[in-house]
Scaffold this active site. Structure first.
Site, mmCIF file in Angstrom:
data_model
loop_
_atom_site.group_PDB
_atom_site.id
_atom_site.type_symbol
_atom_site.label_atom_id
_atom_site.label_comp_id
_atom_site.label_asym_id
_atom_site.label_seq_id
_atom_site.Cartn_x
_atom_site.Cartn_y
_atom_site.Cartn_z
ATOM 1 N N HIS A 69 0.857 -1.184 0.000
ATOM 2 C CA HIS A 69 0.000 0.000 0.000
ATOM 3 C C HIS A 69 0.894 1.235 0.000
ATOM 4 O O HIS A 69 2.020 1.214 0.503
ATOM 5 C CB HIS A 69 -0.878 -0.033 1.254
ATOM 6 C CG HIS A 69 -1.967 0.979 1.299
ATOM 7 N ND1 HIS A 69 -1.737 2.307 1.609
ATOM 8 C CD2 HIS A 69 -3.306 0.871 1.080
ATOM 9 C CE1 HIS A 69 -2.887 2.958 1.592
ATOM 10 N NE2 HIS A 69 -3.859 2.127 1.273
ATOM 11 N N ASP A 125 2.015 -4.399 7.878
ATOM 12 C CA ASP A 125 0.792 -3.610 7.704
ATOM 13 C C ASP A 125 -0.386 -4.572 7.828
ATOM 14 O O ASP A 125 -0.664 -5.351 6.926
ATOM 15 C CB ASP A 125 0.832 -2.937 6.327
ATOM 16 C CG ASP A 125 -0.469 -2.214 5.970
ATOM 17 O OD1 ASP A 125 -1.467 -2.368 6.698
ATOM 18 O OD2 ASP A 125 -0.485 -1.520 4.939
ATOM 19 N N GLN A 134 -5.623 -4.942 6.702
ATOM 20 C CA GLN A 134 -6.613 -5.844 6.112
ATOM 21 C C GLN A 134 -6.642 -7.213 6.798
ATOM 22 O O GLN A 134 -7.327 -8.126 6.315
ATOM 23 C CB GLN A 134 -6.335 -6.030 4.609
ATOM 24 C CG GLN A 134 -6.345 -4.749 3.806
ATOM 25 C CD GLN A 134 -7.710 -4.090 3.761
ATOM 26 O OE1 GLN A 134 -8.735 -4.732 3.977
ATOM 27 N NE2 GLN A 134 -7.740 -2.790 3.483
ATOM 28 N N LYS A 165 -11.433 0.022 9.867
ATOM 29 C CA LYS A 165 -11.570 -1.171 9.042
ATOM 30 C C LYS A 165 -11.987 -2.392 9.860
ATOM 31 O O LYS A 165 -12.075 -3.501 9.327
ATOM 32 C CB LYS A 165 -10.249 -1.461 8.311
ATOM 33 C CG LYS A 165 -9.820 -0.362 7.339
ATOM 34 C CD LYS A 165 -8.523 -0.709 6.642
ATOM 35 C CE LYS A 165 -7.950 0.454 5.848
ATOM 36 N NZ LYS A 165 -8.763 0.806 4.680
ATOM 37 N N CYS A 214 -4.632 2.561 -3.903
ATOM 38 C CA CYS A 214 -3.363 2.963 -3.289
ATOM 39 C C CYS A 214 -2.267 1.919 -3.529
ATOM 40 O O CYS A 214 -1.412 1.692 -2.669
ATOM 41 C CB CYS A 214 -3.524 3.231 -1.791
ATOM 42 S SG CYS A 214 -4.502 4.715 -1.436
#
Length: 414
Positions: free
Chosen positions: A129, A206, A209, A232, A372
């Protein structure tokens, strides 16, 4: 526990907790399939934040009156709750930021600018990302470090042989997405963290998600840093989390300064407070922290294993339905243990933005663009893709509504 032994969700009851899902446009009920961008927020989270504003709204760590004490306790307990949720060692390892992007920047500017040197290697992945890719790209330019990218193969998975080539003794940072927000790929983050540690490099994951839809144990993963966002995971916007190993956070300098993060200030110098407050200057996201704690309570009441199983089942169904269309190109691995709960695709002869607009005419909310991940889309050879991403409240019928809308797009652009 196998997927077969996981109790299915009562999706109808869950949907009752999200009034927004009952909204209609032109007589059509909204179908919300943009969860990788932002999930919807259940009543429990809204109520918790409303209770804060109605009953004990006050600044934290700065007052001895009752309201400030209540707010301070709630804010500190939110750190404890997050630490427990991801199995960190304690609140000292949990920094509240605005989002995953700020968490990445905190590492880059507090550690990267001070530690990287010419010749050091920053290892990213081709599916990063922009929150990670752009940040480390810019810090590398300022420090003289080199940025290299682990290749993504034709199936949408990381080339781990290439990873082992890049992660050598010159590597200083290894940063990777846990689950790709474009391909849906679930990456072997524990293996990447192990490789980094073997060569004396720091590892950053990261998890934007991943944390919302699967059990995440940062101790088991073994990465030095792990970042994610509240909005999220059924929580509010405006709050993110950076997990960092305490010994690293103790050594790092803050990159934002002001009130609330200091121990002592004179006209000549300042010293910093204890973790995690050292990295949280100014008035922090108090209501958002209360909301994030409520979101975690809500998710764990359902069960993260059940959420993961449901999301992957809906994504698998969407993949199969789209693949059966014949003129749809889907990106990323086939459904399986290394694919998460989203599907990015294109329809022959229809630009992703046009397709998303037609979907909107059917009140189906999907995302179109590069998500992104512009360099990844360049590698895929497409300017954009349409992304349908799923969560705990989505159904097969909503997938059917999305697939049915494809016919209008074909007719319009044939």
């Amino acid at each position: 526990m196998s997927q077969q032994n996981i109790e299915p969700l009562d999706v109808a009851a869950i949907r009752d907790e999200f009034p927004i899902l009952e909204r209609e446009f032109d007589g059509q009920q909204v179908v919300y399939l943009d969860n990788a961008a932002t999930t919807q927020t259940p009543d429990a989270v809204v109520d918790a934040m409303s209770d804060y504003y109605r009953r004990y709204n006050s600044n934290v760590h700065r007052g001895i009156h009752h309201l400030s004490q209540e707010a301070s306790i709630a804010y500190e307990e939110a750190h404890d709750r997050v630490a427990d949720f991801i199995n960190a060692d304690g609140r000292e390892e949990i920094i509240f930021t605005k989002n995953t992007t700020e968490s990445e920047n905190l590492i880059a500017y507090s550690w990267g600018l001070n530690e990287l040197e010419p010749g050091d290697r920053v290892v990213l992945t081709e599916m990063e990302h922009h929150a990670s890719l752009v940040t480390w790209q810019q810090v590398a330019k300022q420090t003289g470090a080199d940025v290299e990218y682990i290749r993504v193969d034709d199936d949408g998975r990381l080339d781990m042989d290439h990873a082992r080539e890049l992660i050598d003794d010159d590597a200083a940072i290894v940063s990777a997405v846990h689950v790709s927000n474009t391909l849906g790929t679930v990456n072997p983050v524990s293996e990447l963290a192990d490789l980094a540690r073997e060569h004396g490099a720091l590892s950053i994951i990261d998890g934007a998600q991943a944390v919302p839809n699967r059990p995440v144990d940062v101790s088991e993963i073994g990465a030095d840093f792990y970042a994610f966002s509240g909005h999220k995971m059924a929580g509010p916007t405006g709050i993110g989390v950076l997990y960092g190993k305490q010994e690293l956070l103790e050594e790092m300098e803050p990159y934002l300064y002001g009130g609330g993060m200091i121990r002592k200030v004179t006209f000549d110098e300042s010293t910093w407070g204890d973790l995690p407050w050292k990295f949280e200057p100014g008035t922090p996201p108090i209501a958002e922290a209360v909301g994030l704690e409520a979101a975690i309570d809500w998710l764990e009441e359902i069960g993260m294993d059940r959420i993961q199983a449901h999301e992957e089942e809906i994504a698998r169904y969407a993949y199969e339905q789209l693949a059966a269309e014949g003129d749809v190109e889907i990106y990323g691995p086939e459904p399986g243990p290394d694919r998460g709960g989203l599907v990015s695709f294109n329809v022959d002869g229809v630009h992703a933005h046009d397709l998303a607009s037609i979907m909107n005419d059917h009140t189906v909310a999907v995302r179109a663009g590069d998500h992104c991940t512009q360099p990844l889309h360049d590698k895929l050879g497409v300017p954009a893709s349409t992304r349908a991403s799923f969560y705990v409240y989505n159904t097969r019928e909503e997938v059917d509504a999305m697939v049915e809308a494809l016919d209008d797009a074909r007719q319009l652009f044939s």
